[in-house]
Design a protein around this motif. Structure first.
Motif, mmCIF file in Angstrom:
data_model
loop_
_atom_site.group_PDB
_atom_site.id
_atom_site.type_symbol
_atom_site.label_atom_id
_atom_site.label_comp_id
_atom_site.label_asym_id
_atom_site.label_seq_id
_atom_site.Cartn_x
_atom_site.Cartn_y
_atom_site.Cartn_z
ATOM 1 N N VAL A 1 0.785 -1.420 0.083
ATOM 2 C CA VAL A 1 -0.140 -0.145 -0.080
ATOM 3 C C VAL A 1 0.868 1.269 -0.310
ATOM 4 C CG1 VAL A 1 -1.650 1.512 1.213
ATOM 5 C CG2 VAL A 1 -2.055 -1.191 0.994
ATOM 6 N N ILE A 2 2.071 1.219 1.033
ATOM 7 C CA ILE A 2 2.760 2.400 0.838
ATOM 8 C C ILE A 2 3.591 2.534 -0.571
ATOM 9 C CG2 ILE A 2 4.990 3.358 1.866
ATOM 10 C CD1 ILE A 2 2.484 3.228 3.899
ATOM 11 N N LYS A 3 3.942 1.472 -1.255
ATOM 12 C CA LYS A 3 4.644 1.608 -2.494
ATOM 13 C C LYS A 3 3.661 2.137 -3.317
ATOM 14 C CE LYS A 3 7.839 -2.184 -2.109
ATOM 15 N NZ LYS A 3 8.130 -3.702 -2.706
ATOM 16 N N MET A 4 2.336 1.732 -3.197
ATOM 17 C CA MET A 4 1.230 2.431 -4.186
ATOM 18 C C MET A 4 0.971 3.719 -3.880
ATOM 19 S SD MET A 4 -2.803 1.139 -4.412
ATOM 20 C CE MET A 4 -3.068 2.051 -2.674
ATOM 21 N N PHE A 5 1.218 4.392 -2.500
ATOM 22 C CA PHE A 5 0.942 5.584 -2.504
ATOM 23 C C PHE A 5 2.055 6.375 -3.241
ATOM 24 C CE2 PHE A 5 -1.360 4.822 1.776
ATOM 25 C CZ PHE A 5 -2.499 4.322 1.087
#
Length: 630
Positions: free
Chosen positions: A47-51
């Motif tokens: 999720v952090i990579k997606m953000f």
């Protein structure tokens, strides 16, 4: 192209965006609450990579994440501070900081997020006013120090170091040292252990300062200042016979005496051997005893440096040195000279002048006795008594009372012969005999074996009255007193040591532990002991309560005279001076001998007014002042 479309269609949708962000926050909360799983952690990383890929990390995720983190940390801190003691709070705070920063690295959060989160942790766990009160509470910090909780103290220092708050540890550190140190100094029941306890206390504090506080400069100053403050405190008590003399000076002198008299084993005798050390290891340590003694003296001198007024130490050290020299009880001549050199280096030549003269007197004495005995080398009729004399300079040695004593004729003839020899060599000098310091060896042919007794002069004079007497020939107390000339105090003490102590050379009737004027004494013909040479407890070998009281009172009197002399010098120079300024000047003039209390200075000013050295007057503004009377 696909990323932009995903951001436009999915993340820009109000409901979906909020659900995605809330999902990320829930994953973080689950990890904080210990509910995170491998799958949830991997999901959060994605999720952090997606953000980051959507470029919404800084604008949408980070602000809310930091706001929620601040709320969580504040709530956590309030709960822990209320329910945990200081050691537990410090440990849990350290773990939380480590865990939060570790999550930042594990989940790929930005360095800016990590910095902001670390700032929040430090603000809310450390620098917040309520948290500072928790971390720097005098009682709580004192308990950690008292428990010697090294790990908690180390972590506490690290927490405070994060916000440069280590200087604020100085007040609780100072309070602990002052409290514990004062308890040691004023513990009347354990005064004989004072120096050992102070050395152990100092060693403990230095270990904490070095290993827990990272040799912090400010805390190092606090350690030294607090130690110096409590060790120079004084209070009128039975320990100092109602004087305000600081007790540590006396006890340091006595500890030095114990080391120099008994060697390093004197202080090690009560300590258990180190774990794993054999008796052989302990015995072999004696091979370098002088080095051990010097090391122990160096440790004691570290305490001595904290003592302001050296007068108490000087008085007791001088008296103890006299005993060691006169009774030949020093364990090491080199250690004695080393101690003298150290004192001279610490306090100056004026402090050690009399002490050095005492050593010179003993060297000159050996020459005098050798010269005296050489007179008899060619004579057939040599004196019956092997006389050894110590010629002491009255100005350098402690004062000793003149106790009347009727000495045996043979001893009187020997002393007269020595006195004549001495006066022939040194015209104009006068000798005064101090029989209270004398000791001698008596050979006795007893029914159960021959013995050699090492006794004081008083004991010898009494025992010689029983020469050629049988057990049936009793001598009454009054007869013994008339034959010896001793007063009741000394005679009763002497008879008690001979008839009621461990070695009962005399028998007393009636039997009992106390000596009365109606008692009678006889030779104990049943006396037996496996040893040939027996030392009877010599009264002068140990300090009496009367001597201790006399020394303290003499130091206090000398202090008063010194204060009065300082006042007169200042008044003679200034002619007229205010009370406040005079007190300040006197404290400055006498500080090398210890800081005076204002009340003591005022008493001595009153005495000088009574003696008409000065008079009281008032200034224009109504304040007290003094004028010198020529």
């Amino acid at each position: 192209m696909g990323t932009n479309e995903f951001r436009k269609q999915i993340f820009s949708h109000g409901i979906l965006k909020q659900r995605i962000l809330n999902g990320a926050y829930l994953l973080i909360s689950a990890g904080r609450e210990g509910k995170g799983t491998t799958q949830s952690n991997e999901l959060l990383q994605k999720v952090i990579k997606m953000f980051h890929a959507l470029t919404v990390y800084t604008s949408d995720f980070e602000p809310e994440m930091l706001r929620r983190s601040s709320s969580y940390i504040a709530s956590w801190s309030d709960d822990k501070a209320a329910n945990l003691n200081l050691a537990q709070y410090v440990d849990e705070s350290r773990k939380l900081i480590d865990l939060e920063l570790q999550r930042c690295d594990s989940f790929g959060l930005d360095s800016t997020t990590r910095i902001c989160l670390e700032t929040q942790l430090e603000d809310l766990l450390i620098e917040h006013n309520d948290r500072q009160e928790k971390l720097l509470n005098t009682t709580n910090v004192g308990q950690l120090l008292q428990d010697d909780d090294v790990e908690s103290l180390k972590e506490l220092f690290k927490l405070l170091q994060r916000r440069k708050l280590c200087e604020k540890l100085r007040p609780p550190f100072d309070a602990y040292i002052a409290d514990q140190g004062s308890q040691i100094v004023f513990d009347e029941a354990r005064e004989q252990e004072m120096v050992v306890r102070l050395l152990d206390f100092k060693k403990k504090l230095e270990s904490i300062w070095e290993n827990c506080f990272g040799r912090h400069e400010g805390l190092g100053h606090t350690l030294r200042e607090a130690f110096e403050a409590f060790i120079n405190k004084s209070q009128r008590s039975n320990m100092t016979w109602g004087t305000d003399n600081p007790k540590p000076g006396e006890m340091i002198a006595k500890h030095v005496d114990m080391i120099l008299k008994g060697g390093w084993r004197a202080t090690a005798s009560n300590a258990a051997p180190a774990k794993g050390a054999s008796q052989e290891d302990v015995d072999m340590s004696g091979e370098d005893e002088d080095a051990q003694i010097k090391e122990q003296l160096a440790q004691v001198l570290e305490l001595f440096r904290f003592v302001h007024g050296k007068a108490v130490f000087e008085a007791f050290y001088k008296r103890d040195l006299a005993r060691r020299l006169l009774l030949n009880r020093s364990a090491s001549a080199d250690a004695e000279k080393s101690m003298l050199t150290r004192l001279k280096s610490e306090c100056g030549a004026g402090f050690t002048h009399n002490l050095e003269q005492m050593f010179k007197d003993m060297e000159l004495t050996r020459e005098e006795v050798a010269s005296y005995k050489s007179m008899f080398d060619q004579l057939e009729n040599k004196p019956k008594i092997d006389l050894n004399v110590s010629v002491l300079s009255s100005a350098a040695w402690p004062s000793y009372p003149d106790v009347p004593l009727i000495i045996p004729r043979d001893v009187e003839q020997a002393t007269s012969l020595f006195e004549q020899h001495y006066k022939n060599k040194h015209t104009g000098r006068r000798l005064g005999w101090k029989h209270s310091l004398a000791h001698c060896q008596l050979k006795a042919n007893l029914p159960k074996g021959n013995k050699e007794f090492v006794v004081s002069s008083y004991q010898a004079v009494v025992l010689l009255l029983f020469k050629d007497k049988s057990s049936n020939n009793e001598i009454a107390y009054a007869e013994i007193q008339a034959a010896t000339g001793l007063d009741d105090t000394e005679l009763q003490r002497t008879l008690q040591s001979l008839a009621c102590a461990r070695y009962r050379i005399l028998s007393k009737s009636p039997k009992g532990k106390d000596v009365n004027k109606t008692d009678a004494f006889a030779l104990n013909t049943a006396f037996a002991d496996p040893k040939y040479r027996i030392k009877i407890n010599q009264i002068q070998a140990k300090e009496t309560k009367e001597e201790n009281k006399e020394t303290h009172e003499r130091v206090a009197a000398d202090r008063a005279y010194e204060t009065q002399a300082a006042v007169v010098r200042i008044m003679k120079r200034e002619k007229s001076i205010s009370h406040v300024l005079l007190v300040s000047e006197v404290i400055g003039a006498t500080k090398s001998r210890g800081v005076l209390e204002g009340g003591e200075i005022k008493k001595n000013i009153e005495r000088l007014i009574e003696k008409e050295y000065m008079e009281r007057e008032e200034t224009k503004d109504g304040k007290t002042a003094y004028r010198y009377l020529a």
